[in-house]
Scaffold this motif. Structure first.
Motif, PDB file in Angstrom:
ATOM      1  N   ALA A 159       0.802  -1.097   0.290  1.00  0.00           N
ATOM      2  CA  ALA A 159      -0.011  -0.002  -0.059  1.00  0.00           C
ATOM      3  C   ALA A 159       0.897   1.284  -0.137  1.00  0.00           C
ATOM      4  O   ALA A 159       0.674   2.169  -0.855  1.00  0.00           O
ATOM      5  CB  ALA A 159      -0.888   0.086   1.375  1.00  0.00           C
ATOM      6  N   ALA A 160       2.010   1.136   0.844  1.00  0.00           N
ATOM      7  CA  ALA A 160       2.866   2.442   0.834  1.00  0.00           C
ATOM      8  C   ALA A 160       3.527   2.750  -0.374  1.00  0.00           C
ATOM      9  O   ALA A 160       3.700   3.775  -0.935  1.00  0.00           O
ATOM     10  CB  ALA A 160       3.804   2.234   1.911  1.00  0.00           C
ATOM     11  N   ARG A 161       3.911   1.559  -1.281  1.00  0.00           N
ATOM     12  CA  ARG A 161       4.568   1.688  -2.563  1.00  0.00           C
ATOM     13  C   ARG A 161       3.692   2.083  -3.615  1.00  0.00           C
ATOM     14  O   ARG A 161       3.848   3.132  -4.253  1.00  0.00           O
ATOM     15  CB  ARG A 161       5.030   0.377  -2.983  1.00  0.00           C
ATOM     16  N   LEU A 162       2.448   1.593  -3.535  1.00  0.00           N
ATOM     17  CA  LEU A 162       1.272   2.024  -4.463  1.00  0.00           C
ATOM     18  C   LEU A 162       0.845   3.577  -4.222  1.00  0.00           C
ATOM     19  O   LEU A 162       0.977   4.207  -5.145  1.00  0.00           O
ATOM     20  CB  LEU A 162       0.042   1.371  -4.298  1.00  0.00           C
ATOM     21  N   VAL A 171       1.549   9.264  -6.319  1.00  0.00           N
ATOM     22  CA  VAL A 171       2.022  10.572  -6.138  1.00  0.00           C
ATOM     23  C   VAL A 171       3.187  10.846  -6.863  1.00  0.00           C
ATOM     24  O   VAL A 171       3.314  12.003  -7.733  1.00  0.00           O
ATOM     25  CB  VAL A 171       2.678  10.799  -4.618  1.00  0.00           C
ATOM     26  N   ASP A 172       4.221   9.906  -7.274  1.00  0.00           N
ATOM     27  CA  ASP A 172       5.193  10.200  -8.298  1.00  0.00           C
ATOM     28  C   ASP A 172       4.729  10.342  -9.716  1.00  0.00           C
ATOM     29  O   ASP A 172       5.334  11.067 -10.494  1.00  0.00           O
ATOM     30  CB  ASP A 172       6.204   9.122  -8.131  1.00  0.00           C
ATOM     31  N   ALA A 173       3.317   9.551  -9.845  1.00  0.00           N
ATOM     32  CA  ALA A 173       2.951   9.833 -11.323  1.00  0.00           C
ATOM     33  C   ALA A 173       1.988  10.913 -11.282  1.00  0.00           C
ATOM     34  O   ALA A 173       1.575  11.298 -12.373  1.00  0.00           O
ATOM     35  CB  ALA A 173       2.364   8.708 -11.709  1.00  0.00           C
ATOM     36  N   GLY A 174       2.020  11.990 -10.164  1.00  0.00           N
ATOM     37  CA  GLY A 174       1.070  13.089 -10.362  1.00  0.00           C
ATOM     38  C   GLY A 174      -0.273  12.877 -10.017  1.00  0.00           C
ATOM     39  O   GLY A 174      -0.983  13.681 -10.219  1.00  0.00           O
ATOM     40  N   TYR A 175      -0.691  11.546  -9.284  1.00  0.00           N
ATOM     41  CA  TYR A 175      -2.044  11.563  -8.762  1.00  0.00           C
ATOM     42  C   TYR A 175      -2.175  11.403  -7.457  1.00  0.00           C
ATOM     43  O   TYR A 175      -1.280  11.117  -6.755  1.00  0.00           O
ATOM     44  CB  TYR A 175      -2.533   9.954  -9.451  1.00  0.00           C
ATOM     45  N   GLU A 176      -3.381  11.746  -6.881  1.00  0.00           N
ATOM     46  CA  GLU A 176      -3.613  11.871  -5.549  1.00  0.00           C
ATOM     47  C   GLU A 176      -3.961  10.712  -5.159  1.00  0.00           C
ATOM     48  O   GLU A 176      -4.494   9.713  -5.840  1.00  0.00           O
ATOM     49  CB  GLU A 176      -4.961  12.594  -5.228  1.00  0.00           C
ATOM     50  N   PRO A 177      -3.220  10.076  -4.135  1.00  0.00           N
ATOM     51  CA  PRO A 177      -3.414   8.475  -3.650  1.00  0.00           C
ATOM     52  C   PRO A 177      -4.810   8.501  -2.912  1.00  0.00           C
ATOM     53  O   PRO A 177      -4.607   8.157  -1.639  1.00  0.00           O
ATOM     54  CB  PRO A 177      -2.438   8.609  -2.636  1.00  0.00           C
ATOM     55  N   GLN A 200      -9.199  -1.353  -0.655  1.00  0.00           N
ATOM     56  CA  GLN A 200      -8.353  -2.247   0.209  1.00  0.00           C
ATOM     57  C   GLN A 200      -6.811  -2.341  -0.234  1.00  0.00           C
ATOM     58  O   GLN A 200      -5.908  -2.497   0.533  1.00  0.00           O
ATOM     59  CB  GLN A 200      -8.853  -3.474   0.055  1.00  0.00           C
ATOM     60  N   TRP A 201      -6.657  -2.023  -1.431  1.00  0.00           N
ATOM     61  CA  TRP A 201      -5.199  -1.915  -2.094  1.00  0.00           C
ATOM     62  C   TRP A 201      -4.588  -0.745  -1.213  1.00  0.00           C
ATOM     63  O   TRP A 201      -3.395  -0.823  -0.876  1.00  0.00           O
ATOM     64  CB  TRP A 201      -5.034  -1.478  -3.466  1.00  0.00           C
ATOM     65  N   LEU A 202      -4.959   0.290  -1.160  1.00  0.00           N
ATOM     66  CA  LEU A 202      -4.488   1.618  -0.549  1.00  0.00           C
ATOM     67  C   LEU A 202      -4.536   1.488   1.129  1.00  0.00           C
ATOM     68  O   LEU A 202      -3.725   2.312   1.603  1.00  0.00           O
ATOM     69  CB  LEU A 202      -5.259   2.843  -0.776  1.00  0.00           C
ATOM     70  N   ASN A 203      -5.068   0.777   1.665  1.00  0.00           N
ATOM     71  CA  ASN A 203      -5.146   0.686   3.148  1.00  0.00           C
ATOM     72  C   ASN A 203      -4.452  -0.517   3.614  1.00  0.00           C
ATOM     73  O   ASN A 203      -4.590  -0.748   4.829  1.00  0.00           O
ATOM     74  CB  ASN A 203      -6.892   0.523   3.694  1.00  0.00           C
ATOM     75  N   GLY A 204      -3.710  -1.277   2.652  1.00  0.00           N
ATOM     76  CA  GLY A 204      -2.985  -2.389   3.078  1.00  0.00           C
ATOM     77  C   GLY A 204      -3.819  -3.682   3.547  1.00  0.00           C
ATOM     78  O   GLY A 204      -3.362  -4.333   4.346  1.00  0.00           O
ATOM     79  N   GLN A 205      -4.925  -3.674   2.910  1.00  0.00           N
ATOM     80  CA  GLN A 205      -5.934  -4.931   3.270  1.00  0.00           C
ATOM     81  C   GLN A 205      -5.848  -5.831   2.186  1.00  0.00           C
ATOM     82  O   GLN A 205      -6.233  -7.038   2.467  1.00  0.00           O
ATOM     83  CB  GLN A 205      -7.260  -4.479   3.704  1.00  0.00           C
ATOM     84  N   ALA A 206      -5.266  -5.501   0.925  1.00  0.00           N
ATOM     85  CA  ALA A 206      -5.080  -6.498   0.071  1.00  0.00           C
ATOM     86  C   ALA A 206      -4.173  -6.308  -1.088  1.00  0.00           C
ATOM     87  O   ALA A 206      -3.545  -4.957  -0.953  1.00  0.00           O
ATOM     88  CB  ALA A 206      -6.581  -6.533  -0.747  1.00  0.00           C
ATOM     89  N   ILE A 207      -3.662  -7.144  -1.697  1.00  0.00           N
ATOM     90  CA  ILE A 207      -2.828  -7.142  -2.838  1.00  0.00           C
ATOM     91  C   ILE A 207      -3.418  -7.503  -4.105  1.00  0.00           C
ATOM     92  O   ILE A 207      -3.853  -8.481  -4.075  1.00  0.00           O
ATOM     93  CB  ILE A 207      -1.419  -7.757  -2.533  1.00  0.00           C
ATOM     94  N   PRO A 208      -3.443  -6.617  -5.274  1.00  0.00           N
ATOM     95  CA  PRO A 208      -4.144  -7.071  -6.329  1.00  0.00           C
ATOM     96  C   PRO A 208      -3.306  -8.420  -7.136  1.00  0.00           C
ATOM     97  O   PRO A 208      -2.246  -8.550  -6.882  1.00  0.00           O
ATOM     98  CB  PRO A 208      -4.088  -5.744  -7.219  1.00  0.00           C
ATOM     99  N   ALA A 209      -4.145  -9.058  -8.022  1.00  0.00           N
ATOM    100  CA  ALA A 209      -3.794  -9.980  -8.595  1.00  0.00           C
ATOM    101  C   ALA A 209      -2.714  -9.693  -9.784  1.00  0.00           C
ATOM    102  O   ALA A 209      -2.589  -8.308  -9.893  1.00  0.00           O
ATOM    103  CB  ALA A 209      -5.007 -10.755  -9.283  1.00  0.00           C
ATOM    104  N   GLN A 210      -2.120 -10.637 -10.126  1.00  0.00           N
ATOM    105  CA  GLN A 210      -0.698 -10.017 -10.987  1.00  0.00           C
ATOM    106  C   GLN A 210      -1.317  -9.654 -12.281  1.00  0.00           C
ATOM    107  O   GLN A 210      -0.582  -8.376 -12.684  1.00  0.00           O
ATOM    108  CB  GLN A 210      -0.110 -11.621 -11.517  1.00  0.00           C
ATOM    109  N   ASP A 211      -2.317  -9.628 -13.018  1.00  0.00           N
ATOM    110  CA  ASP A 211      -2.786  -8.756 -14.038  1.00  0.00           C
ATOM    111  C   ASP A 211      -3.258  -7.471 -13.565  1.00  0.00           C
ATOM    112  O   ASP A 211      -2.790  -6.620 -14.480  1.00  0.00           O
ATOM    113  CB  ASP A 211      -3.915  -9.641 -14.637  1.00  0.00           C
ATOM    114  N   LYS A 212      -3.753  -7.393 -12.608  1.00  0.00           N
ATOM    115  CA  LYS A 212      -4.112  -6.017 -12.240  1.00  0.00           C
ATOM    116  C   LYS A 212      -2.786  -5.180 -11.670  1.00  0.00           C
ATOM    117  O   LYS A 212      -2.453  -4.076 -12.021  1.00  0.00           O
ATOM    118  CB  LYS A 212      -5.002  -6.070 -11.209  1.00  0.00           C
TER     119      LYS A 212
END
Length: 134
Positions: free
Chosen positions: A8-11, A16-22, A47-59
């Motif tokens: 979640a922290a890396r996402l 932010v690095d790409a210019g978007y609000e997280p 859930q991705w942003l809150n550290g509750q889940a990690i997306p599948a590989q294709d996502k």
């Protein structure tokens, strides 16, 4: 920190690095406009942003392409990548021409033959004194 929280922290940082609000709404809209599969919900990206889940590989691959970050770095972080690169560099610098020829010949052996060679090498290694011992 656990694996999901680290992701979640890396996402968030990639956004932010790409210019978007997280924020979940930004992530949902941006992701779904690029993903070829079934749309993801606001709850899923939250859930991705809150550290509750990690997306599948294709996502994960879609996220990485969109945010211009390598998929394995987004998923696992740069420390793992640095460790792998350091190991490869040590391998490349520490092996001479003769050793490379031996490795190539080793790979030509059948699986049972390779097993025997591996056991012989391990026997030699086990027979060597370890550092600190006389």
């Amino acid at each position: 920190m656990n694996e999901k929280a680290e992701f979640a922290a890396r996402l968030k940082q990639a956004l932010v690095d790409a210019g978007y609000e997280p924020r979940p709404s930004v992530l949902e809209k941006g992701f779904n406009s690029r993903y070829w599969g079934r749309s993801v919900s606001l709850q899923a990206v939250s859930q991705w942003l809150n550290g509750q889940a990690i997306p599948a590989q294709d996502k994960l691959q879609t996220l990485a392409e969109w945010l211009n970050v390598e998929p394995h770095v987004l998923r696992f972080g740069s420390l793992v990548n640095k460790k792998v690169q350091a190991r490869r560099q040590r391998w490349d610098e520490g092996i001479g021409h003769q050793e490379r020829e031996v490795f190539e010949d080793f790979l030509k052996l059948s699986a049972p033959e390779r097993k025997i060679v591996r056991e012989v090498i391990l026997a030699f290694v086990r027979g060597q004194p370890t550092e600190g011992k006389g």
